[in-house]
Design a protein around this motif. Structure first.
Motif, PDB file in Angstrom:
ATOM      1  N   LYS A 151       0.804  -1.216   0.000  1.00  0.00           N
ATOM      2  CA  LYS A 151       0.000   0.000   0.000  1.00  0.00           C
ATOM      3  C   LYS A 151       0.845   1.278   0.000  1.00  0.00           C
ATOM      4  N   SER A 152       2.160   1.123   0.057  1.00  0.00           N
ATOM      5  CA  SER A 152       3.025   2.296   0.027  1.00  0.00           C
ATOM      6  C   SER A 152       2.847   3.048  -1.284  1.00  0.00           C
ATOM      7  N   LEU A 153       2.896   4.374  -1.205  1.00  0.00           N
ATOM      8  CA  LEU A 153       2.719   5.202  -2.401  1.00  0.00           C
ATOM      9  C   LEU A 153       4.049   5.625  -3.017  1.00  0.00           C
ATOM     10  N   MET A 154       5.153   5.011  -2.582  1.00  0.00           N
ATOM     11  CA  MET A 154       6.446   5.318  -3.190  1.00  0.00           C
ATOM     12  C   MET A 154       6.501   4.711  -4.592  1.00  0.00           C
ATOM     13  N   PRO A 155       6.524   5.552  -5.649  1.00  0.00           N
ATOM     14  CA  PRO A 155       6.541   5.022  -7.023  1.00  0.00           C
ATOM     15  C   PRO A 155       7.951   4.630  -7.457  1.00  0.00           C
ATOM     16  N   GLY A 156       8.021   3.850  -8.523  1.00  0.00           N
ATOM     17  CA  GLY A 156       9.302   3.565  -9.152  1.00  0.00           C
ATOM     18  C   GLY A 156       9.585   4.596 -10.226  1.00  0.00           C
ATOM     19  N   TRP A 157      10.846   5.025 -10.316  1.00  0.00           N
ATOM     20  CA  TRP A 157      11.203   6.109 -11.230  1.00  0.00           C
ATOM     21  C   TRP A 157      12.012   5.621 -12.424  1.00  0.00           C
ATOM     22  N   LYS A 158      11.998   4.317 -12.659  1.00  0.00           N
ATOM     23  CA  LYS A 158      12.822   3.723 -13.710  1.00  0.00           C
ATOM     24  C   LYS A 158      12.553   4.338 -15.076  1.00  0.00           C
ATOM     25  N   GLU A 159      11.297   4.618 -15.383  1.00  0.00           N
ATOM     26  CA  GLU A 159      10.933   5.121 -16.706  1.00  0.00           C
ATOM     27  C   GLU A 159      11.097   6.633 -16.826  1.00  0.00           C
ATOM     28  N   MET A 160      11.342   7.312 -15.717  1.00  0.00           N
ATOM     29  CA  MET A 160      11.379   8.778 -15.730  1.00  0.00           C
ATOM     30  C   MET A 160      12.748   9.366 -15.446  1.00  0.00           C
ATOM     31  N   LEU A 161      13.607   8.608 -14.778  1.00  0.00           N
ATOM     32  CA  LEU A 161      14.931   9.101 -14.422  1.00  0.00           C
ATOM     33  C   LEU A 161      16.012   8.217 -15.022  1.00  0.00           C
ATOM     34  N   THR A 162      17.120   8.822 -15.387  1.00  0.00           N
ATOM     35  CA  THR A 162      18.272   8.055 -15.851  1.00  0.00           C
ATOM     36  C   THR A 162      18.988   7.440 -14.651  1.00  0.00           C
ATOM     37  N   GLN A 163      19.894   6.515 -14.921  1.00  0.00           N
ATOM     38  CA  GLN A 163      20.674   5.910 -13.841  1.00  0.00           C
ATOM     39  C   GLN A 163      21.521   6.962 -13.134  1.00  0.00           C
ATOM     40  N   ASP A 164      22.090   7.896 -13.877  1.00  0.00           N
ATOM     41  CA  ASP A 164      22.878   8.971 -13.261  1.00  0.00           C
ATOM     42  C   ASP A 164      22.013   9.834 -12.347  1.00  0.00           C
ATOM     43  N   GLU A 165      20.776  10.081 -12.744  1.00  0.00           N
ATOM     44  CA  GLU A 165      19.877  10.880 -11.909  1.00  0.00           C
ATOM     45  C   GLU A 165      19.486  10.121 -10.646  1.00  0.00           C
ATOM     46  N   ILE A 166      19.307   8.818 -10.764  1.00  0.00           N
ATOM     47  CA  ILE A 166      18.927   8.014  -9.593  1.00  0.00           C
ATOM     48  C   ILE A 166      20.054   7.978  -8.569  1.00  0.00           C
ATOM     49  N   ILE A 167      21.272   7.692  -9.022  1.00  0.00           N
ATOM     50  CA  ILE A 167      22.369   7.645  -8.040  1.00  0.00           C
ATOM     51  C   ILE A 167      22.712   9.063  -7.563  1.00  0.00           C
ATOM     52  N   GLY A 168      22.420  10.073  -8.401  1.00  0.00           N
ATOM     53  CA  GLY A 168      22.625  11.450  -7.964  1.00  0.00           C
ATOM     54  C   GLY A 168      21.682  11.836  -6.847  1.00  0.00           C
ATOM     55  N   VAL A 169      20.423  11.455  -6.963  1.00  0.00           N
ATOM     56  CA  VAL A 169      19.445  11.823  -5.936  1.00  0.00           C
ATOM     57  C   VAL A 169      19.726  11.080  -4.632  1.00  0.00           C
ATOM     58  N   ILE A 170      20.223   9.850  -4.726  1.00  0.00           N
ATOM     59  CA  ILE A 170      20.593   9.114  -3.515  1.00  0.00           C
ATOM     60  C   ILE A 170      21.795   9.774  -2.836  1.00  0.00           C
ATOM     61  N   SER A 171      22.740  10.233  -3.632  1.00  0.00           N
ATOM     62  CA  SER A 171      23.893  10.936  -3.062  1.00  0.00           C
ATOM     63  C   SER A 171      23.462  12.238  -2.404  1.00  0.00           C
ATOM     64  N   TYR A 172      22.490  12.917  -3.009  1.00  0.00           N
ATOM     65  CA  TYR A 172      22.001  14.163  -2.414  1.00  0.00           C
ATOM     66  C   TYR A 172      21.301  13.913  -1.090  1.00  0.00           C
ATOM     67  N   LEU A 173      20.449  12.886  -1.035  1.00  0.00           N
ATOM     68  CA  LEU A 173      19.735  12.669   0.225  1.00  0.00           C
ATOM     69  C   LEU A 173      20.665  12.194   1.336  1.00  0.00           C
ATOM     70  N   ARG A 174      21.826  11.633   0.975  1.00  0.00           N
ATOM     71  CA  ARG A 174      22.838  11.286   1.994  1.00  0.00           C
ATOM     72  C   ARG A 174      23.350  12.560   2.696  1.00  0.00           C
ATOM     73  N   LEU A 175      23.265  13.698   1.995  1.00  0.00           N
ATOM     74  CA  LEU A 175      23.788  14.949   2.545  1.00  0.00           C
ATOM     75  C   LEU A 175      22.726  15.762   3.279  1.00  0.00           C
ATOM     76  N   LEU A 176      21.492  15.301   3.323  1.00  0.00           N
ATOM     77  CA  LEU A 176      20.435  16.070   3.977  1.00  0.00           C
ATOM     78  C   LEU A 176      20.545  16.082   5.505  1.00  0.00           C
ATOM     79  N   PRO A 177      20.970  14.989   6.153  1.00  0.00           N
ATOM     80  CA  PRO A 177      21.070  15.030   7.625  1.00  0.00           C
ATOM     81  C   PRO A 177      22.251  15.872   8.088  1.00  0.00           C
ATOM     82  N   ASN A 178      22.190  16.333   9.321  1.00  0.00           N
ATOM     83  CA  ASN A 178      23.351  16.905  10.001  1.00  0.00           C
ATOM     84  C   ASN A 178      23.862  15.821  10.953  1.00  0.00           C
ATOM     85  N   TYR A 179      25.055  15.301  10.678  1.00  0.00           N
ATOM     86  CA  TYR A 179      25.577  14.171  11.451  1.00  0.00           C
ATOM     87  C   TYR A 179      26.266  14.650  12.722  1.00  0.00           C
TER      88      TYR A 179
END
Length: 220
Positions: A192-220
């Motif tokens: 029932k989760s509403l998290m969609p898959g972005w395979k058809e909308m984002l490139t592989q570079d964009e996917i790993i880029g967004v994951i790298s960005y969210l790694r930087l969102l916290p203050n450690y």
């Protein structure tokens, strides 16, 4: 009344200056710290912070390994680290080739560099992609649910009554390897989760880029 407020403000400033209470004054913007570090600090410390940048072997004093947790930079306070970068606190050895960065950048930028150094020390996962690409993708596609700051409080989260993941929770993010996050962003989550898959909308570079960005969102 104004005199009382002024006195209280001065007293609070004195307490903070003396280090009698701990504050998050040095919890800068980690993403901004990434950009600043890779503009200035990487030349000596390397992009991974281990002290092996392109200028390292040309210096009389070896740059510090900023990821060293055994009696190294990991063991000093944010306040001390801020002062060492700013140039107002001496290094433990008494000798350093570190420029006095306080002459070149304001305090809020130094705070962000401190925050990124803490990321280098505490994150268990490397940045696989370009966070600059990821920031654009995140703001265009992810912020509607997760919020622009990543706290899971985007406008759709309230409308759809969903619990979007809080990407500012560094301890929780550290539990998930990059491969797992790539799978989630690529294919979405089941049930029932509403998290969609972005395979058809984002490139592989964009996917790993967004994951790298969210790694930087916290203050450690």
């Amino acid at each position: 009344m104004n005199r009382i407020v002024t006195r209280m403000t001065r007293f609070a400033a004195w307490v903070i200056a003396c280090g009698l209470i701990s504050i998050s004054a040095y919890a800068g913007n980690t993403y901004e710290g990434y950009a600043l570090f890779n503009q200035s600090c990487f030349l000596c410390h390397g992009t991974d912070g281990k002290g092996t940048g392109p200028l390292a072997k040309k210096l009389d004093v070896s740059p510090a390994d900023l990821t060293d947790g055994d009696g190294g930079v990991s063991d000093i306070s944010d306040r001390q680290l801020f002062g060492m970068i700013q140039g107002t606190v001496k290094h433990g050895s008494g000798t350093s080739a570190m420029p006095q960065w306080g002459l070149a950048m304001p305090g809020n930028q130094i705070e962000s560099i401190v925050s990124f150094i803490r990321f280098l020390q505490k994150s268990k996962h490397p940045l696989l992609g370009d966070p600059r690409v990821g920031k654009r993708v995140y703001e265009d596609n992810c912020a509607a649910c997760h919020g622009r700051s990543g706290k899971g409080d985007g406008p759709l989260a309230a409308v759809l009554d969903l619990k979007a993941m809080d990407h500012t929770n560094g301890a929780e993010l550290n539990k998930h390897p990059n491969s797992h996050l790539i799978e989630i962003v690529t294919f979405g989550t089941p049930g029932k989760s509403l998290m969609p898959g972005w395979k058809e909308m984002l490139t592989q570079d964009e996917i790993i880029g967004v994951i790298s960005y969210l790694r930087l969102l916290p203050n450690y």
